[in-house]
Scaffold this motif. Structure first.
Motif, PDB file in Angstrom:
ATOM      1  N   VAL A 181       0.836  -1.199   0.000  1.00  0.00           N
ATOM      2  CA  VAL A 181       0.000   0.000   0.000  1.00  0.00           C
ATOM      3  C   VAL A 181       0.871   1.249   0.000  1.00  0.00           C
ATOM      4  O   VAL A 181       0.623   2.204  -0.757  1.00  0.00           O
ATOM      5  CB  VAL A 181      -0.947   0.004   1.219  1.00  0.00           C
ATOM      6  CG1 VAL A 181      -1.687   1.336   1.320  1.00  0.00           C
ATOM      7  CG2 VAL A 181      -1.935  -1.147   1.133  1.00  0.00           C
ATOM      8  N   ALA A 182       1.902   1.270   0.816  1.00  0.00           N
ATOM      9  CA  ALA A 182       2.803   2.417   0.873  1.00  0.00           C
ATOM     10  C   ALA A 182       3.447   2.683  -0.484  1.00  0.00           C
ATOM     11  O   ALA A 182       3.543   3.835  -0.934  1.00  0.00           O
ATOM     12  CB  ALA A 182       3.873   2.185   1.939  1.00  0.00           C
ATOM     13  N   GLN A 183       3.889   1.628  -1.132  1.00  0.00           N
ATOM     14  CA  GLN A 183       4.522   1.781  -2.442  1.00  0.00           C
ATOM     15  C   GLN A 183       3.525   2.287  -3.483  1.00  0.00           C
ATOM     16  O   GLN A 183       3.871   3.104  -4.347  1.00  0.00           O
ATOM     17  CB  GLN A 183       5.131   0.451  -2.873  1.00  0.00           C
ATOM     18  CG  GLN A 183       6.328   0.033  -2.021  1.00  0.00           C
ATOM     19  CD  GLN A 183       6.746  -1.409  -2.248  1.00  0.00           C
ATOM     20  OE1 GLN A 183       6.059  -2.176  -2.934  1.00  0.00           O
ATOM     21  NE2 GLN A 183       7.864  -1.788  -1.659  1.00  0.00           N
ATOM     22  N   GLU A 184       2.270   1.834  -3.381  1.00  0.00           N
ATOM     23  CA  GLU A 184       1.249   2.288  -4.332  1.00  0.00           C
ATOM     24  C   GLU A 184       0.914   3.759  -4.108  1.00  0.00           C
ATOM     25  O   GLU A 184       0.734   4.516  -5.071  1.00  0.00           O
ATOM     26  CB  GLU A 184      -0.004   1.429  -4.183  1.00  0.00           C
ATOM     27  CG  GLU A 184      -1.125   1.769  -5.143  1.00  0.00           C
ATOM     28  CD  GLU A 184      -0.825   1.458  -6.598  1.00  0.00           C
ATOM     29  OE1 GLU A 184      -1.693   1.706  -7.441  1.00  0.00           O
ATOM     30  OE2 GLU A 184       0.297   0.963  -6.890  1.00  0.00           O
ATOM     31  N   ILE A 185       0.833   4.177  -2.853  1.00  0.00           N
ATOM     32  CA  ILE A 185       0.600   5.597  -2.574  1.00  0.00           C
ATOM     33  C   ILE A 185       1.742   6.434  -3.141  1.00  0.00           C
ATOM     34  O   ILE A 185       1.517   7.470  -3.779  1.00  0.00           O
ATOM     35  CB  ILE A 185       0.443   5.823  -1.057  1.00  0.00           C
ATOM     36  CG1 ILE A 185      -0.881   5.222  -0.566  1.00  0.00           C
ATOM     37  CG2 ILE A 185       0.500   7.316  -0.722  1.00  0.00           C
ATOM     38  CD1 ILE A 185      -1.047   5.267   0.940  1.00  0.00           C
ATOM     39  N   GLY A 186       2.974   5.997  -2.926  1.00  0.00           N
ATOM     40  CA  GLY A 186       4.115   6.718  -3.473  1.00  0.00           C
ATOM     41  C   GLY A 186       4.073   6.801  -4.984  1.00  0.00           C
ATOM     42  O   GLY A 186       4.380   7.849  -5.576  1.00  0.00           O
ATOM     43  N   ARG A 187       3.679   5.698  -5.623  1.00  0.00           N
ATOM     44  CA  ARG A 187       3.588   5.694  -7.095  1.00  0.00           C
ATOM     45  C   ARG A 187       2.563   6.702  -7.580  1.00  0.00           C
ATOM     46  O   ARG A 187       2.807   7.443  -8.544  1.00  0.00           O
ATOM     47  CB  ARG A 187       3.221   4.291  -7.577  1.00  0.00           C
ATOM     48  CG  ARG A 187       3.158   4.159  -9.101  1.00  0.00           C
ATOM     49  CD  ARG A 187       2.664   2.798  -9.530  1.00  0.00           C
ATOM     50  NE  ARG A 187       1.254   2.620  -9.235  1.00  0.00           N
ATOM     51  CZ  ARG A 187       0.261   3.075 -10.015  1.00  0.00           C
ATOM     52  NH1 ARG A 187       0.556   3.782 -11.103  1.00  0.00           N
ATOM     53  NH2 ARG A 187      -0.978   2.847  -9.700  1.00  0.00           N
ATOM     54  N   LYS A 188       1.418   6.745  -6.920  1.00  0.00           N
ATOM     55  CA  LYS A 188       0.365   7.663  -7.347  1.00  0.00           C
ATOM     56  C   LYS A 188       0.781   9.114  -7.132  1.00  0.00           C
ATOM     57  O   LYS A 188       0.494   9.987  -7.966  1.00  0.00           O
ATOM     58  CB  LYS A 188      -0.931   7.348  -6.589  1.00  0.00           C
ATOM     59  CG  LYS A 188      -1.604   6.047  -7.046  1.00  0.00           C
ATOM     60  CD  LYS A 188      -2.806   5.714  -6.197  1.00  0.00           C
ATOM     61  CE  LYS A 188      -3.514   4.463  -6.701  1.00  0.00           C
ATOM     62  NZ  LYS A 188      -4.197   4.668  -7.984  1.00  0.00           N
ATOM     63  N   LEU A 189       1.465   9.395  -6.048  1.00  0.00           N
ATOM     64  CA  LEU A 189       1.880  10.768  -5.769  1.00  0.00           C
ATOM     65  C   LEU A 189       3.027  11.227  -6.658  1.00  0.00           C
ATOM     66  O   LEU A 189       3.249  12.430  -6.820  1.00  0.00           O
ATOM     67  CB  LEU A 189       2.290  10.901  -4.301  1.00  0.00           C
ATOM     68  CG  LEU A 189       1.176  10.694  -3.262  1.00  0.00           C
ATOM     69  CD1 LEU A 189       1.750  10.815  -1.855  1.00  0.00           C
ATOM     70  CD2 LEU A 189       0.046  11.692  -3.467  1.00  0.00           C
ATOM     71  N   SER A 190       3.741  10.282  -7.237  1.00  0.00           N
ATOM     72  CA  SER A 190       4.910  10.651  -8.050  1.00  0.00           C
ATOM     73  C   SER A 190       4.526  11.451  -9.295  1.00  0.00           C
ATOM     74  O   SER A 190       5.362  12.155  -9.855  1.00  0.00           O
ATOM     75  CB  SER A 190       5.686   9.400  -8.460  1.00  0.00           C
ATOM     76  OG  SER A 190       4.905   8.582  -9.329  1.00  0.00           O
ATOM     77  N   GLY A 191       3.271  11.359  -9.711  1.00  0.00           N
ATOM     78  CA  GLY A 191       2.840  12.111 -10.888  1.00  0.00           C
ATOM     79  C   GLY A 191       2.254  13.468 -10.567  1.00  0.00           C
ATOM     80  O   GLY A 191       1.771  14.168 -11.464  1.00  0.00           O
ATOM     81  N   ALA A 192       2.290  13.887  -9.316  1.00  0.00           N
ATOM     82  CA  ALA A 192       1.661  15.146  -8.916  1.00  0.00           C
ATOM     83  C   ALA A 192       2.387  16.344  -9.526  1.00  0.00           C
ATOM     84  O   ALA A 192       3.615  16.410  -9.527  1.00  0.00           O
ATOM     85  CB  ALA A 192       1.636  15.267  -7.397  1.00  0.00           C
ATOM     86  N   GLN A 193       1.598  17.294 -10.014  1.00  0.00           N
ATOM     87  CA  GLN A 193       2.145  18.512 -10.607  1.00  0.00           C
ATOM     88  C   GLN A 193       2.166  19.676  -9.620  1.00  0.00           C
ATOM     89  O   GLN A 193       2.701  20.741  -9.929  1.00  0.00           O
ATOM     90  CB  GLN A 193       1.308  18.907 -11.829  1.00  0.00           C
ATOM     91  CG  GLN A 193       1.240  17.846 -12.902  1.00  0.00           C
ATOM     92  CD  GLN A 193       2.599  17.509 -13.469  1.00  0.00           C
ATOM     93  OE1 GLN A 193       3.334  18.411 -13.895  1.00  0.00           O
ATOM     94  NE2 GLN A 193       2.952  16.240 -13.480  1.00  0.00           N
ATOM     95  N   GLY A 194       1.565  19.493  -8.447  1.00  0.00           N
ATOM     96  CA  GLY A 194       1.530  20.537  -7.435  1.00  0.00           C
ATOM     97  C   GLY A 194       2.258  20.111  -6.172  1.00  0.00           C
ATOM     98  O   GLY A 194       2.855  19.029  -6.108  1.00  0.00           O
ATOM     99  N   ALA A 195       2.192  20.945  -5.161  1.00  0.00           N
ATOM    100  CA  ALA A 195       2.878  20.672  -3.892  1.00  0.00           C
ATOM    101  C   ALA A 195       2.249  19.471  -3.197  1.00  0.00           C
ATOM    102  O   ALA A 195       1.036  19.266  -3.234  1.00  0.00           O
ATOM    103  CB  ALA A 195       2.802  21.889  -2.992  1.00  0.00           C
TER     104      ALA A 195
END
Length: 425
Positions: A336-350
């Motif tokens: 779950v932690a790795q999946e959250i990190g993967r999803k956040l890696s594409g964020a364009q904002g803070a």
């Protein structure tokens, strides 16, 4: 004159603003039923616009929006729909056109609500049409398969209303008139009563569960309102997360506080998923977001059904007769932690990731039934490692339900306000 400008007089001189309801359906086969809906709405002082979404036949009387206009709005034509030789393809053409046309009518101020009637074909089209309209526009679907497992949750608009079209597959009768008249009255009443979302205060989108398990919103909501923001808290049990994500992807939020991302765990392990796109909308819209792992270790399933095979043999929590939760193992929490990190890696904002070492919901405190110190440690370490390099990572020596957690959230929020990361009201 637009629908919103008309005024009617009721007995006693009471003035009501008339509302116009779009009535959509296959007028070649459901003319009597659709006409009955229009009659009920008009008898209650409302106005109607009619839209024909049929393909093969012709309505008894012309409709305000013809099937040819609908097909053209869908980038095709009735002739092409017929030439396809496939009813599914034809109705998808009409569904796309009906959605486009309904949104156009709403933007022009010509309609204040919509009602769509149908069996499986009409309901398929109705979901497209209603999904095109924003939250706050009353949407009513009268369907022979209302509340059926045939309807995928990801296609249900956040504020759609449905009623079972009992006994109404073919022709009018006393039973189906009860459903039709309720629906007609409901959509007109909703159009008269609704307060559409306003933009006078910037909106914070927040995820959570009830106060028995997560409590931060009780303090955060008034604090954020005192700073000039409005706060919408979404119940992250599948449908709530879909609504949250849909609005986030459209840039509806000034900032996001996604503190209950359990739907990510649900999607990974077969629980009540909000879809693959969960926790991506704010990032794509460059919306500043704070993330915390509330209830990350739980996978929700339908409480009145058998425990899913992949969740058997685990500690369980029966929240009520509708909803139960299974606890993930340390290794699964790491996923779950790795999946959250993967999803956040594409964020364009803070992005700020807050990791409370003391626990992530009320049931995992040291004296509670679902406490797992090792699982929590593994997860916290994994989330810190998986967080994107551009994200702020805040490892907190507190529980997510402690006042210290809220204090830290507000410190970040106020700093982001001062730095212009979040636009001030």
């Amino acid at each position: 004159m637009t629908a919103r400008a008309r005024v009617s007089e009721r007995e006693g001189g009471e003035a009501l603003t008339d509302k116009t309801i779009l009535i959509a359906g296959t007028y070649d086969t459901k003319d009597d039923e659709l006409g009955y809906l229009a009659e009920v709405i008009r008898n209650q002082g409302g106005q109607v616009l009619t839209m024909d979404v049929s393909v093969l036949g012709e309505p008894r009387l012309p409709t305000d929006i013809s099937k040819h206009e609908v097909a053209q709005a869908g980038g095709s034509s009735i002739e092409m729909a017929i030439a396809s030789g496939d009813e599914n393809t034809a109705m998808q053409i009409m569904g796309a056109g009906a959605a486009t046309k309904a949104l156009e009518l709403h933007r022009e101020g010509r309609i204040d609500g919509v009602i769509v009637l149908g069996g499986t074909m009409g309901t398929d089209l109705a979901l497209d049409l209603c999904s095109a309209l924003p939250i706050g526009v009353p949407k009513y679907i009268v369907s022979t398969v209302a509340f059926s497992p045939l309807l995928p949750p990801d296609r249900l608009p956040a504020d759609v209303q449905m009623i079972l079209w009992a006994g109404g597959l073919y022709g009018l009768n006393g039973i189906c008139k009860a459903s039709l008249s309720q629906a007609a009255g409901a959509v007109l009443g909703a159009a008269r009563a609704v307060e559409p979302p306003t933009r006078d205060r910037p909106l914070i989108g927040m995820t959570s569960f009830g106060k028995t398990v997560l409590r931060y919103m009780v303090t955060l909501k008034p604090e954020l309102e005192a700073r000039g923001f409005d706060v919408a808290v979404f119940h992250a049990t599948g449908m709530g997360g879909r609504a949250f994500e849909s609005l986030a992807a459209k840039g509806a939020f000034a900032a996001v506080m996604d503190f209950a991302p359990q739907e990510v765990s649900n999607h990974l392990f077969g629980g009540l998923s909000a879809g693959e796109s969960r926790m991506t909308g704010a990032g794509k819209a460059a919306t500043p977001q704070m993330i915390a792992p509330g209830c990350h270790d739980l996978v929700d399933f339908v409480g009145w059904q058998a425990v899913p095979p992949q969740l058997e043999g685990r500690p369980m929590h029966a929240h009520n007769r509708l909803l139960s939760s299974a606890v993930l193992s340390p290794a699964e929490r790491e996923q779950v932690a790795q999946e959250i990190g993967r999803k956040l890696s594409g964020a364009q904002g803070a992005v700020a990731v807050l990791i409370p070492d003391g626990g992530c919901h009320e049931w995992d405190r040291p004296d509670a039934d679902l406490h797992d110190a090792e699982g929590l440690r593994v997860f916290c370490d994994a989330l810190e490692a998986a967080s994107p390099k551009l994200a702020e990572v805040h490892r907190l020596s507190c529980h997510i339900n402690d006042p210290a957690f809220v204090d830290h959230v507000l410190q970040i929020f106020d700093r982001w306000l001062a730095e212009g990361i979040i636009d001030a009201p």
